[in-house]
Write a protein that holds these residues in place. Structure first.
Motif, mmCIF file in Angstrom:
data_model
loop_
_atom_site.group_PDB
_atom_site.id
_atom_site.type_symbol
_atom_site.label_atom_id
_atom_site.label_comp_id
_atom_site.label_asym_id
_atom_site.label_seq_id
_atom_site.Cartn_x
_atom_site.Cartn_y
_atom_site.Cartn_z
ATOM 1 N N VAL A 9 0.864 -1.182 0.000
ATOM 2 C CA VAL A 9 0.000 0.000 0.000
ATOM 3 C C VAL A 9 0.900 1.232 0.000
ATOM 4 O O VAL A 9 1.877 1.284 0.742
ATOM 5 N N LEU A 34 -7.494 2.893 -2.953
ATOM 6 C CA LEU A 34 -8.191 2.588 -1.707
ATOM 7 C C LEU A 34 -8.997 3.781 -1.224
ATOM 8 O O LEU A 34 -10.169 3.641 -0.852
ATOM 9 N N ALA A 40 -3.061 0.398 -3.808
ATOM 10 C CA ALA A 40 -2.589 -0.904 -3.345
ATOM 11 C C ALA A 40 -2.236 -1.775 -4.535
ATOM 12 O O ALA A 40 -2.811 -1.635 -5.625
ATOM 13 N N LEU A 44 -3.149 -7.849 -3.871
ATOM 14 C CA LEU A 44 -3.559 -7.960 -2.471
ATOM 15 C C LEU A 44 -5.056 -8.210 -2.371
ATOM 16 O O LEU A 44 -5.846 -7.647 -3.127
ATOM 17 N N PHE A 46 -8.642 -7.685 -1.434
ATOM 18 C CA PHE A 46 -9.333 -6.430 -1.141
ATOM 19 C C PHE A 46 -10.398 -6.663 -0.086
ATOM 20 O O PHE A 46 -11.422 -7.299 -0.343
ATOM 21 N N ARG A 49 -9.876 -4.310 5.904
ATOM 22 C CA ARG A 49 -8.593 -4.039 6.554
ATOM 23 C C ARG A 49 -7.597 -3.433 5.572
ATOM 24 O O ARG A 49 -6.768 -2.600 5.966
ATOM 25 N N LEU A 50 -7.662 -3.820 4.320
ATOM 26 C CA LEU A 50 -6.769 -3.212 3.329
ATOM 27 C C LEU A 50 -7.092 -1.731 3.172
ATOM 28 O O LEU A 50 -6.185 -0.894 3.090
ATOM 29 N N ARG A 51 -8.370 -1.387 3.152
ATOM 30 C CA ARG A 51 -8.738 0.031 3.074
ATOM 31 C C ARG A 51 -8.265 0.781 4.318
ATOM 32 O O ARG A 51 -7.816 1.922 4.231
ATOM 33 N N ARG A 53 -5.629 0.079 6.018
ATOM 34 C CA ARG A 53 -4.186 0.269 5.841
ATOM 35 C C ARG A 53 -3.913 1.485 4.958
ATOM 36 O O ARG A 53 -2.963 2.235 5.190
ATOM 37 N N ASP A 117 -0.524 -4.498 12.289
ATOM 38 C CA ASP A 117 -0.190 -4.444 10.856
ATOM 39 C C ASP A 117 0.197 -3.036 10.435
ATOM 40 O O ASP A 117 -0.199 -2.574 9.356
#
Length: 287
Positions: A9, A34, A40, A44, A46, A49-51, A53, A117
């Motif tokens: 990211v 994101l 990103a 990865l 999607f 939690r990725l958003r 990050r 994370d």
């Protein structure tokens, strides 16, 4: 660093300024945006939690990911990928956040924030309070059920939190949600249906084992044992592999033993009032 090594990211403008990528490559190489300005690697997974990050790269000091978003780190990953990312900020930090965030001004002690994370998230107990205070009661209880079941928080601590929260922001909603928490629930939809029933004056038993002459016929999501009525939620997993066959066989055994079964899907959860009416009507029918 070359574009081949641009993984994870990152803030687009920073990568461009460092010469790692050009604006054209950022547009054409399939990087996932994101939130505004943050991207990103498309490889990865999607999820919410990725958003989070991505948003974390923009957070000013003293703020943290909180509420339903932070719950993903504490055993309740129920926020959808495109749901707004909840951010908490103290009064002395002015930050509105990009589109796709919900920023709440509140008291926030440094002791209530931990790093997961590389993301500053609120502690489990603080997250539990904010989930109960910010979310609709069904959503809140579903998250709290999962957090207790995962061991992130203990039910006695939640109950003590209510007693200690007099005068605190959101205490009325917290006091409504906490008594409804039941870690026996095994899914968010199950929790939401149970909460709707309880608020309507009904008392289903979660994860009830149906036995006849000591023989286990099956375990059902929710049950009204005296009425021999079972409520089953069938999510996407129901149609994976041979699961549908096993579920149908289990329900056939229940029906043969004199039980009635209401089977619910995701579409039914859009009208929980209607679901409760169906349950109440079945309970009113003679056995």
């Amino acid at each position: 660093m070359s574009i081949r090594h641009l993984t994870g990211v990152f803030i687009g403008s920073h990568a461009i300024a460092e010469g790692v990528i050009t604006r054209k490559q950022l547009r054409e190489r399939g990087f996932r945006r994101l939130v505004q300005g943050v991207y990103a690697d498309p490889g990865l997974s999607f999820d919410h939690r990725l958003r989070c990050r991505g948003v974390a790269l923009l957070l000013p000091g003293g703020t943290a990911i909180g509420g339903h978003s932070a719950a993903a780190w504490h055993g309740a990953p129920f926020a959808a990928p495109h749901d707004p990312v909840t951010v908490l900020r103290p009064a002395d930090v002015e930050w509105r956040g990009p589109r796709g965030t919900m920023v709440h001004r509140t008291l926030l002690d440094a002791a209530e924030v931990e790093e997961r994370d590389a993301v500053p998230v609120t502690s489990a107990l603080r997250t539990a309070w904010d989930v109960a205070a910010l979310e609709p009661v069904g959503t809140a209880v579903a998250a709290l059920d999962a957090m207790v079941r995962a061991g992130s928080v203990r039910l006695p601590l939640l109950q003590a939190m209510v007693c200690d929260g007099a005068g605190r922001w959101g205490v009325a909603k917290v006091r409504r949600a906490i008594p409804l928490v039941d870690p026996r629930a095994e899914s968010a939809p199950e929790s939401r249906v149970r909460v709707a029933c309880v608020l309507a004056g009904l008392s289903p038993v979660p994860q009830y084992e149906v036995r006849v002459d000591g023989v286990l016929l099956g375990r059902v999501d929710l049950a009204f044992p005296e009425a021999r009525l079972a409520i089953e939620y069938e999510g996407a997993y129901h149609f994976e592999g041979t699961q549908i066959v096993r579920d149908d066989e289990r329900i056939a055994r229940l029906i043969a033993a004199g039980w009635r079964v209401i089977r619910l899907s995701a579409a039914d959860l859009r009208d929980l009032v209607g679901v409760v009416q169906r349950i109440r009507a079945e309970l009113a029918r003679p056995q």
